[in-house]
Write a protein that holds these residues in place. Structure first.
Motif, mmCIF file in Angstrom:
data_model
loop_
_atom_site.group_PDB
_atom_site.id
_atom_site.type_symbol
_atom_site.label_atom_id
_atom_site.label_comp_id
_atom_site.label_asym_id
_atom_site.label_seq_id
_atom_site.Cartn_x
_atom_site.Cartn_y
_atom_site.Cartn_z
ATOM 1 N N GLU A 1 0.780 -1.234 -0.074
ATOM 2 C CA GLU A 1 0.180 0.018 -0.135
ATOM 3 C C GLU A 1 0.765 1.356 0.026
ATOM 4 O O GLU A 1 1.798 1.436 0.715
ATOM 5 N N ALA A 2 0.771 2.145 -0.962
ATOM 6 C CA ALA A 2 1.490 3.368 -1.069
ATOM 7 C C ALA A 2 1.048 4.509 0.079
ATOM 8 O O ALA A 2 1.969 5.021 0.332
ATOM 9 N N ASN A 3 -0.028 4.378 0.555
ATOM 10 C CA ASN A 3 -0.303 5.468 1.355
ATOM 11 C C ASN A 3 0.128 5.146 2.665
ATOM 12 O O ASN A 3 -0.429 4.267 3.273
ATOM 13 N N ASN B 1 4.642 -0.712 3.132
ATOM 14 C CA ASN B 1 4.334 0.656 2.738
ATOM 15 C C ASN B 1 5.182 0.852 1.590
ATOM 16 O O ASN B 1 6.509 1.457 1.687
ATOM 17 N N ALA B 2 4.636 0.276 0.100
ATOM 18 C CA ALA B 2 5.497 0.651 -1.032
ATOM 19 C C ALA B 2 4.688 0.255 -2.130
ATOM 20 O O ALA B 2 3.405 -0.199 -1.955
ATOM 21 N N ILE B 3 5.343 0.460 -3.266
ATOM 22 C CA ILE B 3 4.611 0.166 -4.593
ATOM 23 C C ILE B 3 5.717 -0.833 -5.359
ATOM 24 O O ILE B 3 6.905 -1.035 -5.029
ATOM 25 N N LEU B 4 5.223 -1.730 -6.093
ATOM 26 C CA LEU B 4 6.032 -2.441 -7.088
ATOM 27 C C LEU B 4 6.320 -1.611 -8.459
ATOM 28 O O LEU B 4 5.260 -0.795 -9.054
ATOM 29 N N ASP C 1 6.385 9.714 -6.065
ATOM 30 C CA ASP C 1 5.490 10.778 -5.457
ATOM 31 C C ASP C 1 4.111 10.055 -5.543
ATOM 32 O O ASP C 1 3.742 9.499 -6.305
ATOM 33 N N PHE C 2 3.489 10.197 -4.102
ATOM 34 C CA PHE C 2 2.276 9.766 -4.056
ATOM 35 C C PHE C 2 1.533 10.822 -3.244
ATOM 36 O O PHE C 2 1.789 11.482 -2.383
ATOM 37 N N TYR C 3 0.242 11.241 -3.883
ATOM 38 C CA TYR C 3 -0.365 12.198 -3.709
ATOM 39 C C TYR C 3 -1.755 11.998 -2.614
ATOM 40 O O TYR C 3 -2.353 11.182 -2.846
ATOM 41 N N ASP D 1 8.423 4.300 -1.389
ATOM 42 C CA ASP D 1 9.538 3.330 -1.758
ATOM 43 C C ASP D 1 8.810 2.568 -2.932
ATOM 44 O O ASP D 1 7.671 2.077 -3.081
ATOM 45 N N VAL D 2 9.801 2.242 -4.319
ATOM 46 C CA VAL D 2 9.414 1.569 -5.403
ATOM 47 C C VAL D 2 10.125 0.315 -5.237
ATOM 48 O O VAL D 2 11.491 0.576 -5.129
ATOM 49 N N LEU D 3 9.797 -0.863 -5.270
ATOM 50 C CA LEU D 3 10.538 -2.074 -4.946
ATOM 51 C C LEU D 3 10.324 -2.752 -6.389
ATOM 52 O O LEU D 3 9.449 -2.672 -7.271
#
Length: 231
Positions: free
Chosen positions: A85-87, A110-113, A121-123, A148-150
């Motif tokens: 989850e990015a948020n 807390n990350a995205i792939l 950037d997450f808004y 973070d981007v994994l």
């Protein structure tokens, strides 16, 4: 069943046998109403209950309020579920939902792939569930955080996932074609044609077909698409 009203336990909103702690910034308005009538994520829930089996290893991209991860963990006795989850503001709530529902095999990150490691950037918006990776039309300098981007390929391989559940507010058009989907038995994707258009939908379909997964009509409904192999 959808349309039936669940009775709230003190301090919780109850739905499909699951409990969600009351939270003024997250469980409000439409979200609360849909939870109480078992209508929240109804299409995704039906799809998941059709394709997820006991012992599966599930990766969920876009954890939201922890609904889908709790559903598959409590209704299908999966081996494990891994939520990305990015948020950052949703992470404590997701973990609290898992805790009150006795889910002990869920891992929340807390990350995205993406195609490679880095940051994005997450808004952040109100309501919180409207936050996304994209700037919306008409917005000017919305508040954002770095997330973070994994590396997607290595992350999925390390987890050993065979089920993918994805709801990432339009980012599926870029991410899904970059993933190695060949190890999956099934996938459930909420698409966003209002943002990605028919060409984007075709890209998502093509990625799954190229990986040997076919469209599964019994698990699909409207924007929610299900794919599975024949085994």
């Amino acid at each position: 069943m959808d349309g039936q009203t669940s009775t709230d336990a003190p301090g919780f909103v109850r739905t499909r046998g699951m409990r969600f702690p009351r939270h003024d910034a997250i469980i409000q308005g439409k979200v609360r109403r849909l939870l109480r009538t078992n209508g929240y994520e109804a299409k995704e829930s039906e799809a998941a209950l059709r394709v997820v089996r006991e012992g599966d290893v599930v990766v969920e991209l876009g954890g939201g309020i922890g609904y889908m991860s709790t559903l598959v963990a409590t209704k299908r006795a999966v081996k494990s579920v891994h939520v990305f989850e990015a948020n950052p503001n949703l992470i404590p709530y997701i973990e609290s939902v898992h805790a009150v529902n006795g889910v002990t095999n869920a891992h929340v990150t807390n990350a995205i792939l993406g195609p490679r490691k880095g940051t994005a950037d997450f808004y952040i918006r109100e309501p919180m569930l409207g936050s996304s990776l994209e700037v919306l039309d008409g917005e000017t300098d919305p508040p954002s955080v770095k997330v973070d981007v994994l590396d997607a390929k290595s992350t999925l391989q390390d987890i050993g996932a065979n089920i993918l559940i994805c709801d990432i507010e339009g980012a599926e058009v870029d991410l899904i074609p970059q993933l190695d989907l060949t190890g999956l038995r099934a996938a459930i994707i909420e698409t966003h044609p209002q943002w990605i258009g028919p060409e984007g939908i075709n890209k998502v379909f093509r990625a799954f077909m190229d990986a040997g997964l076919a469209y599964y009509h019994r698990g699909s409904h409207g924007k929610v698409l299900a794919f599975r192999t024949s085994w």
